[in-house]
Design an enzyme around this catalytic site. Structure first.
Site, mmCIF file in Angstrom:
data_model
loop_
_atom_site.group_PDB
_atom_site.id
_atom_site.type_symbol
_atom_site.label_atom_id
_atom_site.label_comp_id
_atom_site.label_asym_id
_atom_site.label_seq_id
_atom_site.Cartn_x
_atom_site.Cartn_y
_atom_site.Cartn_z
ATOM 1 N N ASP A 1 1.015 -1.125 -0.103
ATOM 2 C CA ASP A 1 -0.084 0.088 0.024
ATOM 3 C C ASP A 1 0.965 1.271 -0.006
ATOM 4 O OD1 ASP A 1 -1.742 2.104 0.514
ATOM 5 O OD2 ASP A 1 -2.755 1.051 2.077
ATOM 6 N N TYR B 1 -8.073 15.835 -7.067
ATOM 7 C CA TYR B 1 -6.980 14.865 -7.915
ATOM 8 C C TYR B 1 -6.181 15.829 -8.274
ATOM 9 C CZ TYR B 1 -5.540 12.006 -11.716
ATOM 10 O OH TYR B 1 -4.783 11.289 -12.421
ATOM 11 N N LYS C 1 -1.901 15.966 -7.811
ATOM 12 C CA LYS C 1 -0.877 15.748 -9.183
ATOM 13 C C LYS C 1 0.002 17.031 -9.244
ATOM 14 C CE LYS C 1 -2.022 11.559 -10.242
ATOM 15 N NZ LYS C 1 -1.215 10.590 -10.305
ATOM 16 N N THR D 1 -8.091 3.186 -19.459
ATOM 17 C CA THR D 1 -7.497 2.275 -18.538
ATOM 18 C C THR D 1 -8.835 1.790 -17.558
ATOM 19 O OG1 THR D 1 -7.067 3.612 -16.656
ATOM 20 C CG2 THR D 1 -5.417 3.260 -18.471
ATOM 21 N N PRO D 2 -8.766 0.824 -16.987
ATOM 22 C CA PRO D 2 -9.915 0.416 -16.177
ATOM 23 C C PRO D 2 -10.457 1.714 -15.126
ATOM 24 C CG PRO D 2 -8.321 -1.360 -15.977
ATOM 25 C CD PRO D 2 -7.617 -0.328 -16.903
HETATM 26 N N1 LIG Z 1 -6.101 6.878 -17.099
HETATM 27 C C1 LIG Z 1 -5.836 8.030 -17.284
HETATM 28 O O1 LIG Z 1 -6.357 8.781 -17.994
HETATM 29 C C2 LIG Z 1 -4.851 8.884 -16.441
HETATM 30 C C3 LIG Z 1 -4.439 10.277 -16.949
HETATM 31 C C4 LIG Z 1 -3.470 10.788 -15.912
HETATM 32 C C5 LIG Z 1 -2.781 10.198 -14.861
HETATM 33 N N2 LIG Z 1 -3.169 8.971 -14.755
HETATM 34 C C6 LIG Z 1 -2.361 8.432 -13.496
HETATM 35 O O2 LIG Z 1 -1.639 7.324 -14.151
HETATM 36 C C7 LIG Z 1 -1.754 6.182 -12.897
HETATM 37 C C8 LIG Z 1 -2.345 4.985 -13.381
HETATM 38 O O3 LIG Z 1 -3.637 5.162 -13.651
HETATM 39 P P1 LIG Z 1 -4.477 4.088 -14.371
HETATM 40 O O4 LIG Z 1 -5.358 4.665 -15.079
HETATM 41 O O5 LIG Z 1 -3.616 3.041 -15.127
HETATM 42 O O6 LIG Z 1 -5.353 3.374 -13.202
HETATM 43 P P2 LIG Z 1 -5.761 1.845 -12.734
HETATM 44 O O7 LIG Z 1 -6.978 2.053 -11.761
HETATM 45 O O8 LIG Z 1 -5.966 1.020 -14.026
HETATM 46 O O9 LIG Z 1 -4.371 1.462 -12.074
HETATM 47 C C9 LIG Z 1 -4.054 1.962 -10.772
HETATM 48 C C10 LIG Z 1 -3.454 0.892 -9.906
HETATM 49 O O10 LIG Z 1 -3.116 1.718 -8.468
HETATM 50 C C11 LIG Z 1 -3.347 0.880 -7.671
HETATM 51 N N3 LIG Z 1 -3.646 1.287 -6.330
HETATM 52 C C12 LIG Z 1 -4.550 2.133 -5.805
HETATM 53 N N4 LIG Z 1 -4.276 2.477 -4.672
HETATM 54 C C13 LIG Z 1 -3.223 2.043 -4.372
HETATM 55 C C14 LIG Z 1 -2.430 2.103 -3.092
HETATM 56 N N5 LIG Z 1 -2.857 2.617 -1.886
HETATM 57 N N6 LIG Z 1 -1.516 1.255 -2.883
HETATM 58 C C15 LIG Z 1 -0.790 0.621 -4.016
HETATM 59 N N7 LIG Z 1 -1.551 0.376 -5.213
HETATM 60 C C16 LIG Z 1 -2.465 1.139 -5.372
HETATM 61 C C17 LIG Z 1 -4.890 -0.001 -8.169
HETATM 62 O O11 LIG Z 1 -5.206 -1.118 -7.404
HETATM 63 C C18 LIG Z 1 -4.591 -0.058 -9.582
HETATM 64 O O12 LIG Z 1 -4.032 -1.432 -9.834
HETATM 65 C C19 LIG Z 1 -2.320 6.908 -11.610
HETATM 66 O O13 LIG Z 1 -1.261 7.804 -10.878
HETATM 67 C C20 LIG Z 1 -3.152 7.959 -12.246
HETATM 68 O O14 LIG Z 1 -3.633 9.131 -11.480
HETATM 69 C C21 LIG Z 1 -4.097 8.144 -15.305
#
Ligand SMILES: NC(=O)c1ccc[n+]([C@@H]2O[C@H](COP(=O)([O-])OP(=O)(O)OC[C@H]3O[C@@H](n4cnc5c(N)ncnc54)[C@H](O)[C@@H]3O)[C@@H](O)[C@H]2O)c1
Length: 269
Positions: free
Chosen positions: A73, A165, A169, A200-201
């Protein structure tokens, strides 16, 4: 297919290196783990979601990559320190650390519940902070490394309902700049990648209706709208982000530190 010249392979290879990736159980983190493994790194994949981690490890092993996993975590400083110690103990080195774990948070300022705000800060902001601290502590002793924080386009522009959020960031960007200054003399580079909208999910989950099902029509409508606003006419793929991470992790990015690399299809410039 043409073979890459050895000079290019040497520049981008992570052969013999160890890379820790948080949030590797899904989405961007899974693809980062997969791509860094393809580049030759031994991967330590971490997440709170153990079934997601297993899938990631399976995908990496299928391509012949080396991977171990650990439930961590990121909000826990103790767990993050133990992760860095374990990665070093198991592979004898720590070269790349990607702070990717994050949670989306879509709430207006007036409606945000305190526990949601606290959790978003604990994971997105403090989780990245503990990651930089844990990685920096080990890399300082090992003469360098590359830390990559996953930020967001939302950290640098006002988006209604994304205040908490975006705030976390923006803090990740600020941490990246300061850590780059503090760690640079130790041979440690610190950069961020700020994705735009990537499918993504986590993004699909934003479209859950009252029954818990994903409202596909609404999701496609929003994706079409965002794609239309983009100079490149599309939203991002997880590989778009993973390749930017590979550049920053490898020798190719050796003169790059303290940067927030915006991989967003030109959504903001
Ligand atoms: N998808 C987008 O459009 C997007 C855009 C900008 C930034 N991001 C950033 O990219 C990163 C990944 O996002 P994503 O879209 O792949 O999301 P996702 O939900 O597919 O993956 C995120 C992962 O983080 C894990 N997670 C959450 N809380 C946690 C914790 N306390 N400890 C350890 N793991 C934890 C989740 O279990 C998950 O597997 C994030 O930091 C997100 O803010 C995503």
């Amino acid at each position: 297919m043409m073979q890459l010249p050895p000079e290019l392979v040497r520049t981008f290879t992570l052969e013999g290196k160890t890379a820790v990736i948080t949030g590797a159980g899904s989405g961007i983190g899974r693809e980062v783990a997969r791509v860094l493994a393809l580049a030759g790194a031994k991967i330590v994949a971490t997440d709170i979601n153990t079934s997601g981690l297993e899938e990631t490890c399976g995908a990496i092993r299928t391509t012949g990559g080396a991977v171990g996993s650990r439930k961590v975590d990121v909000a826990s400083k103790t767990e993050m320190e133990a992760l860095a110690d374990a990665a070093l103990a198991e592979s004898g080195r720590l070269d790349v650390w990607v702070n990717c774990a994050g949670i989306p948070s879509l709430h207006s300022i007036l409606e945000t519940k305190e526990e949601i705000a606290q959790q978003t800060i604990a994971v997105n902001m403090l989780g990245t902070y503990w990651g930089c601290m844990a990685a920096g502590r080990i890399m300082r002793e090992r003469n360098g490394g590359s830390i990559i924080n996953i930020s967001s386009a939302g950290g640098a522009k006002p988006v209604p309902n994304l205040a908490i959020y975006g705030m976390t960031k923006a803090a990740v960007n600020s941490l990246t700049w300061t850590a780059a200054k503090e760690f640079g003399p130790m041979g440690i580079r610190v950069n961020a990648v700020a994705p735009g909208w990537v499918e993504t999910p986590a993004i699909s989950a934003l479209f859950r209706d009252a029954s818990g099902a994903i409202d596909e029509a609404q999701r496609e409508k929003v994706i079409a709208m965002i794609s239309e606003q983009s100079p490149l006419g599309r939203v991002g793929k997880v590989s778009d982000i993973a390749f930017a991470v590979l550049y920053l992790a490898s020798e190719a990015g050796s003169f790059v530190t303290g940067q927030v690399v915006r991989v967003n299809g030109g959504e903001s410039m």
